[in-house]
Enzyme design. Structure first.
Site, PDB file in Angstrom:
ATOM      1  N   LYS A 130       4.291  14.860  -2.340  1.00  0.00           N
ATOM      2  CA  LYS A 130       3.683  14.684  -3.663  1.00  0.00           C
ATOM      3  C   LYS A 130       3.767  15.959  -4.516  1.00  0.00           C
ATOM      4  CE  LYS A 130       2.592  10.309  -3.173  1.00  0.00           C
ATOM      5  NZ  LYS A 130       3.293   9.256  -3.915  1.00  0.00           N
ATOM      6  N   TYR A 146       2.759  14.250   3.653  1.00  0.00           N
ATOM      7  CA  TYR A 146       2.351  13.512   2.452  1.00  0.00           C
ATOM      8  C   TYR A 146       2.135  14.441   1.250  1.00  0.00           C
ATOM      9  CZ  TYR A 146      -0.097  10.087  -0.470  1.00  0.00           C
ATOM     10  OH  TYR A 146      -0.474   9.265  -1.506  1.00  0.00           O
ATOM     11  N   ASN A 201       6.731   4.118  -7.768  1.00  0.00           N
ATOM     12  CA  ASN A 201       5.400   4.035  -7.179  1.00  0.00           C
ATOM     13  C   ASN A 201       5.414   3.842  -5.663  1.00  0.00           C
ATOM     14  OD1 ASN A 201       2.398   3.298  -7.264  1.00  0.00           O
ATOM     15  ND2 ASN A 201       3.322   1.414  -6.462  1.00  0.00           N
TER      16      ASN A 201
HETATM   17  P1  NAD Z   1       0.187   0.207  -0.631  1.00  0.00           P
HETATM   18  O1  NAD Z   1       0.461   0.523   0.786  1.00  0.00           O
HETATM   19  O2  NAD Z   1      -0.786  -0.862  -0.983  1.00  0.00           O
HETATM   20  O3  NAD Z   1       1.565  -0.112  -1.404  1.00  0.00           O
HETATM   21  C1  NAD Z   1       2.724   0.613  -1.145  1.00  0.00           C
HETATM   22  C2  NAD Z   1       3.889  -0.020  -1.846  1.00  0.00           C
HETATM   23  O4  NAD Z   1       5.064   0.690  -1.449  1.00  0.00           O
HETATM   24  C3  NAD Z   1       4.106  -1.482  -1.453  1.00  0.00           C
HETATM   25  O5  NAD Z   1       4.433  -2.247  -2.588  1.00  0.00           O
HETATM   26  C4  NAD Z   1       5.297  -1.436  -0.496  1.00  0.00           C
HETATM   27  O6  NAD Z   1       6.143  -2.570  -0.619  1.00  0.00           O
HETATM   28  C5  NAD Z   1       6.037  -0.198  -0.963  1.00  0.00           C
HETATM   29  N1  NAD Z   1       6.764   0.370   0.165  1.00  0.00           N
HETATM   30  C6  NAD Z   1       6.255   0.899   1.303  1.00  0.00           C
HETATM   31  N2  NAD Z   1       7.256   1.257   2.127  1.00  0.00           N
HETATM   32  C7  NAD Z   1       8.411   0.958   1.484  1.00  0.00           C
HETATM   33  C8  NAD Z   1       9.787   1.099   1.827  1.00  0.00           C
HETATM   34  N3  NAD Z   1      10.191   1.625   2.973  1.00  0.00           N
HETATM   35  N4  NAD Z   1      10.709   0.669   0.929  1.00  0.00           N
HETATM   36  C9  NAD Z   1      10.342   0.142  -0.253  1.00  0.00           C
HETATM   37  N5  NAD Z   1       9.060  -0.013  -0.639  1.00  0.00           N
HETATM   38  C10 NAD Z   1       8.116   0.392   0.238  1.00  0.00           C
HETATM   39  O7  NAD Z   1      -0.234   1.585  -1.270  1.00  0.00           O
HETATM   40  P2  NAD Z   1      -0.826   2.043  -2.681  1.00  0.00           P
HETATM   41  O8  NAD Z   1      -2.097   2.720  -2.377  1.00  0.00           O
HETATM   42  O9  NAD Z   1      -0.779   0.984  -3.701  1.00  0.00           O
HETATM   43  O10 NAD Z   1       0.259   3.188  -2.972  1.00  0.00           O
HETATM   44  C11 NAD Z   1       1.089   3.209  -4.111  1.00  0.00           C
HETATM   45  C12 NAD Z   1       1.362   4.648  -4.462  1.00  0.00           C
HETATM   46  O11 NAD Z   1       0.130   5.292  -4.777  1.00  0.00           O
HETATM   47  C13 NAD Z   1       2.008   5.466  -3.348  1.00  0.00           C
HETATM   48  O12 NAD Z   1       3.020   6.291  -3.904  1.00  0.00           O
HETATM   49  C14 NAD Z   1       0.858   6.319  -2.857  1.00  0.00           C
HETATM   50  O13 NAD Z   1       1.306   7.530  -2.288  1.00  0.00           O
HETATM   51  C15 NAD Z   1       0.059   6.526  -4.118  1.00  0.00           C
HETATM   52  N6  NAD Z   1      -1.337   6.918  -3.929  1.00  0.00           N
HETATM   53  C16 NAD Z   1      -2.225   6.073  -3.358  1.00  0.00           C
HETATM   54  C17 NAD Z   1      -3.556   6.492  -3.222  1.00  0.00           C
HETATM   55  C18 NAD Z   1      -4.596   5.623  -2.601  1.00  0.00           C
HETATM   56  O14 NAD Z   1      -5.714   6.130  -2.377  1.00  0.00           O
HETATM   57  N7  NAD Z   1      -4.348   4.363  -2.330  1.00  0.00           N
HETATM   58  C19 NAD Z   1      -3.937   7.765  -3.648  1.00  0.00           C
HETATM   59  C20 NAD Z   1      -2.999   8.583  -4.235  1.00  0.00           C
HETATM   60  C21 NAD Z   1      -1.694   8.157  -4.368  1.00  0.00           C
END
Ligand code: NAD
Length: 245
Positions: free
Chosen positions: A157, A153, A88
């Site tokens: 994906k 990005y 994730n």
């Molecule tokens: P967030 O920024 O709240 O969390 C990101 C997580 O990734 C955190 O736990 C962080 O510790 C970890 N992370 C970031 N950089 C890192 C690194 N260099 N090494 C290890 N861990 C690292 O974001 P989120 O929205 O919870 O995103 C989680 C996933 O969901 C991601 O893959 C993101 O692409 C995907 N996503 C999010 C959304 C959205 O709208 N928030 C939409 C589609 C997909």
């Protein structure tokens, strides 16, 4: 729904990953979260402790295959198996291509794609030994439609989807299911960091009329991780309120 299952969640310290850790623990899984540093793991553990939830935390460098192998081996020694892996951890981008540096582009690919490969590769042998498992990846709505800036990005994906669909076919004979969830606009730090001018028009394109919550995504992960999805593999499940942008 997950009694006795052992689950590893990368990016488990915030947003979607943290909410998934909470939901899986409430469904009686033994949860292990990965974060980028000790402080974020400690913070997540403290948040979960308020709900009487205890999770184990690690902060390996996801781009160091040896460090990942060592961490997965430690988990196996302690928990004996890994039933579910959720890849994730992820970062996003929104700059135009001319303003995107080589480092920014490769950073995204390194975390969103190569780290997923590293953790999966280290885990699969133990899933095979255990005669089955579930691998879930966090994709995105942009893996279907692309986006008008921040090309790294969606590139990453689209790769997540290719990895998911291909590995599902490779690992099906070993009773390992591989699926992805493709969230739309979800209320996490990742979205909060985007400018208002980017978010507001995005929300207007969501037919369900609201931004998604981390628990909308966690619920989809729970379904896909559970035996209710036992005949589902190689799928990319959209959780986006029918957003098509
Ligand atoms: P967030 O920024 O709240 O969390 C990101 C997580 O990734 C955190 O736990 C962080 O510790 C970890 N992370 C970031 N950089 C890192 C690194 N260099 N090494 C290890 N861990 C690292 O974001 P989120 O929205 O919870 O995103 C989680 C996933 O969901 C991601 O893959 C993101 O692409 C995907 N996503 C999010 C959304 C959205 O709208 N928030 C939409 C589609 C997909």
């Amino acid at each position: 729904m997950l009694e006795g299952k052992v689950v590893v969640i990368t990016g488990g310290t915030r947003g979607i990953g943290l909410e998934t850790a909470k939901l899986f623990a409430k469904n009686r899984a033994k949860v292990i979260i990965f974060g980028s540093k000790k402080e974020s793991v400690d913070k997540a553990q403290a948040i979960l402790a308020k709900d009487n939830i205890t999770v184990t935390g690690y902060f390996p460098n996801l781009n160091n295959p040896e460090e990942i192998k060592k961490t997965i081996t430690e988990i196996i020694t302690k928990f004996k198996k890994i039933d579910i892996l959720i890849n994730n951890a992820g970062i996003s981008a929104n700059k135009k291509i001319e303003e995107t540096s080589y480092e920014e582009f490769t950073n995204i690919i390194n975390l969103n794609v190569i780290a997923m490969f590293n953790v999966t590769k280290a885990t699969v042998p133990y899933m095979k030994e255990n005669k089955g498992g579930v691998i879930l990846n966090t994709s995105s709505m942009v893996s279907i439609y692309g986006q008008p800036s921040g090309v790294g990005y969606p590139t990453s994906k689209f790769a997540v989807n290719g990895f998911t669909k291909s590995l599902a076919r490779e690992l099906a004979p070993s009773n390992i299911r591989v699926n992805a969830v493709a969230p739309g606009v979800i209320n996490t730090d990742m979205v909060a960091s985007l400018p208002k001018e980017v978010i507001e028009p995005l929300v207007k394109t969501v037919p369900l009329g609201r931004i998604g919550s981390p628990s909308d995504v966690a619920n989809a992960f729970l379904f896909l991780a559970s035996d209710m999805a036992s005949y589902i593999t190689g799928e990319i499940l959209s959780v986006d309120g029918a957003a098509r942008s």
